[in-house]
Design a protein around this motif. Structure first.
Motif, PDB file in Angstrom:
ATOM      1  N   LEU A  88      -0.322  -1.815   7.658  1.00  0.00           N
ATOM      2  CA  LEU A  88      -1.417  -1.216   6.879  1.00  0.00           C
ATOM      3  C   LEU A  88      -1.336   0.314   6.940  1.00  0.00           C
ATOM      4  CD1 LEU A  88      -4.350  -3.480   8.100  1.00  0.00           C
ATOM      5  CD2 LEU A  88      -3.364  -3.457   5.806  1.00  0.00           C
ATOM      6  N   TYR A  89      -1.106   0.839   8.157  1.00  0.00           N
ATOM      7  CA  TYR A  89      -0.996   2.297   8.308  1.00  0.00           C
ATOM      8  C   TYR A  89       0.244   2.809   7.589  1.00  0.00           C
ATOM      9  CZ  TYR A  89      -4.841   1.863  11.484  1.00  0.00           C
ATOM     10  OH  TYR A  89      -6.080   1.600  11.986  1.00  0.00           O
ATOM     11  N   ARG A  90       1.302   2.019   7.634  1.00  0.00           N
ATOM     12  CA  ARG A  90       2.507   2.400   6.916  1.00  0.00           C
ATOM     13  C   ARG A  90       2.262   2.370   5.400  1.00  0.00           C
ATOM     14  NH1 ARG A  90       7.465   2.241   9.619  1.00  0.00           N
ATOM     15  NH2 ARG A  90       7.230   1.953  11.849  1.00  0.00           N
ATOM     16  N   GLY A  91       1.484   1.397   4.944  1.00  0.00           N
ATOM     17  CA  GLY A  91       1.180   1.301   3.511  1.00  0.00           C
ATOM     18  C   GLY A  91       0.413   2.521   3.007  1.00  0.00           C
ATOM     19  N   LEU A 129      -4.765  -2.641  -0.931  1.00  0.00           N
ATOM     20  CA  LEU A 129      -3.802  -3.276  -0.026  1.00  0.00           C
ATOM     21  C   LEU A 129      -4.132  -4.756   0.037  1.00  0.00           C
ATOM     22  CD1 LEU A 129      -3.760  -0.629   2.848  1.00  0.00           C
ATOM     23  CD2 LEU A 129      -1.791  -1.289   1.465  1.00  0.00           C
ATOM     24  N   GLU A 130      -3.126  -5.560  -0.192  1.00  0.00           N
ATOM     25  CA  GLU A 130      -3.387  -6.996  -0.258  1.00  0.00           C
ATOM     26  C   GLU A 130      -2.279  -7.738   0.489  1.00  0.00           C
ATOM     27  OE1 GLU A 130      -3.629 -10.191  -3.939  1.00  0.00           O
ATOM     28  OE2 GLU A 130      -2.722  -8.237  -4.183  1.00  0.00           O
ATOM     29  N   PHE A 131      -2.673  -8.741   1.244  1.00  0.00           N
ATOM     30  CA  PHE A 131      -1.663  -9.535   1.936  1.00  0.00           C
ATOM     31  C   PHE A 131      -1.489 -10.856   1.213  1.00  0.00           C
ATOM     32  CE2 PHE A 131      -2.823  -6.775   5.508  1.00  0.00           C
ATOM     33  CZ  PHE A 131      -1.557  -6.459   5.986  1.00  0.00           C
ATOM     34  N   LYS A 132      -0.240 -11.237   0.978  1.00  0.00           N
ATOM     35  CA  LYS A 132       0.005 -12.570   0.413  1.00  0.00           C
ATOM     36  C   LYS A 132       0.617 -13.432   1.498  1.00  0.00           C
ATOM     37  CE  LYS A 132       0.057 -11.151  -4.309  1.00  0.00           C
ATOM     38  NZ  LYS A 132       0.794 -10.821  -5.488  1.00  0.00           N
ATOM     39  N   ASN A 133       0.123 -14.637   1.604  1.00  0.00           N
ATOM     40  CA  ASN A 133       0.529 -15.536   2.679  1.00  0.00           C
ATOM     41  C   ASN A 133       1.852 -16.226   2.344  1.00  0.00           C
ATOM     42  OD1 ASN A 133       0.718 -17.430   4.684  1.00  0.00           O
ATOM     43  ND2 ASN A 133      -1.465 -17.907   4.673  1.00  0.00           N
TER      44      ASN A 133
END
Ligand code: DC
Length: 224
Positions: free
Chosen positions: A37-40, A70-74
């Motif tokens: 997340l911080y890298r994003g 920012l979105e996470f895909k599983n």
């Protein structure tokens, strides 16, 4: 039975993420690498919020948070990071991002921006989160907390090989310099510094293989 919430903190390149990923698979948990997340956010800043001399314009970054999705895909229990619908999972590993991420991560505004989404992801349980402040700040009530450490030379070797495997060419000396700089900034920052939670189990894995570290963590979890 509610699945556990596990916090794994520690220094860069102690294997936090790859170890957490395996534990997640073994225990049927989701794994969240919060460093991503911080890298994003850093990657976004490098694309969109630079002064003419190439340094990051923090004011512009802070006023652009509403443009950062920012979105996470599983993907089989592994959360892959997308920024504004672009898969940035490889782009966030470059030296350029590594060289700037600790500076971005020490900003209160950035930490506040990312805090709630991390907590929300942990609300249902069944998650292992790795980072620097998970046991101390993000999830102080986690069911299990671990703090990983290893010697700087061992960590340098690991990061160097990780970068090579990603097709990123670099020098070992540069990798070591970056790790030392990040250790210093991460540990000395005012907000949510890298430190061991009082109730965390410390594991020095300088002389442990990845499997041995995983087994050590699993034995602590299964003992209870
Ligand atoms: O784990 P990593 O090397 O990908 O993390 C990148 C940077 O992000 C690290 O230098 C410090 C910051 N970070 C943080 O401040 N808090 C976290 N929970 C995770 C990472």
């Amino acid at each position: 039975m509610k699945k556990p919430v596990i916090a794994i903190d520690g220094y860069s390149s102690t294997g936090k993420s790859s170890i957490s990923k395996v534990i997640a698979q073994k225990l049927g948990l989701i794994h969240l690498d919060t460093g991503a997340l911080y890298r994003g956010v850093t990657w976004f800043a490098l694309q969109n919020c630079l002064y003419e001399d190439g340094s990051i314009n923090l004011g512009q970054l802070f006023s652009s948070f509403d443009q950062i999705e920012l979105e996470f895909k599983n993907d089989n229990g592994e959360l892959i990071l997308f920024l504004n619908h672009i898969d940035i999972s490889k782009a966030i590993r470059t030296n350029e991002v590594s060289d700037n991420v600790s500076f971005v991560a020490k900003q209160k505004e950035v930490r506040d921006f990312l805090l709630q989404s991390q907590r929300t992801l942990a609300q249902k349980g069944g998650i292992i989160m790795d980072g620097r402040d998970i046991g101390t700040v993000v999830l102080p009530n986690a069911d299990f907390k671990f703090f990983l450490t290893a010697s700087i030379d061992e960590r340098t070797k690991r990061r160097y090989h990780e970068l090579l495997s990603l097709g990123i060419n670099t020098e070992e000396e540069q990798v070591k310099k970056n790790l030392l700089e990040r250790d210093k900034i991460d540990s000395e920052r005012e907000i949510a510094p890298l430190r061991q939670a009082e109730d965390a189990t410390v594991i020095d894995n300088t002389n442990l293989t990845k499997d041995e570290t995983i087994n050590s963590i699993l034995s602590h979890i299964q003992k209870i």
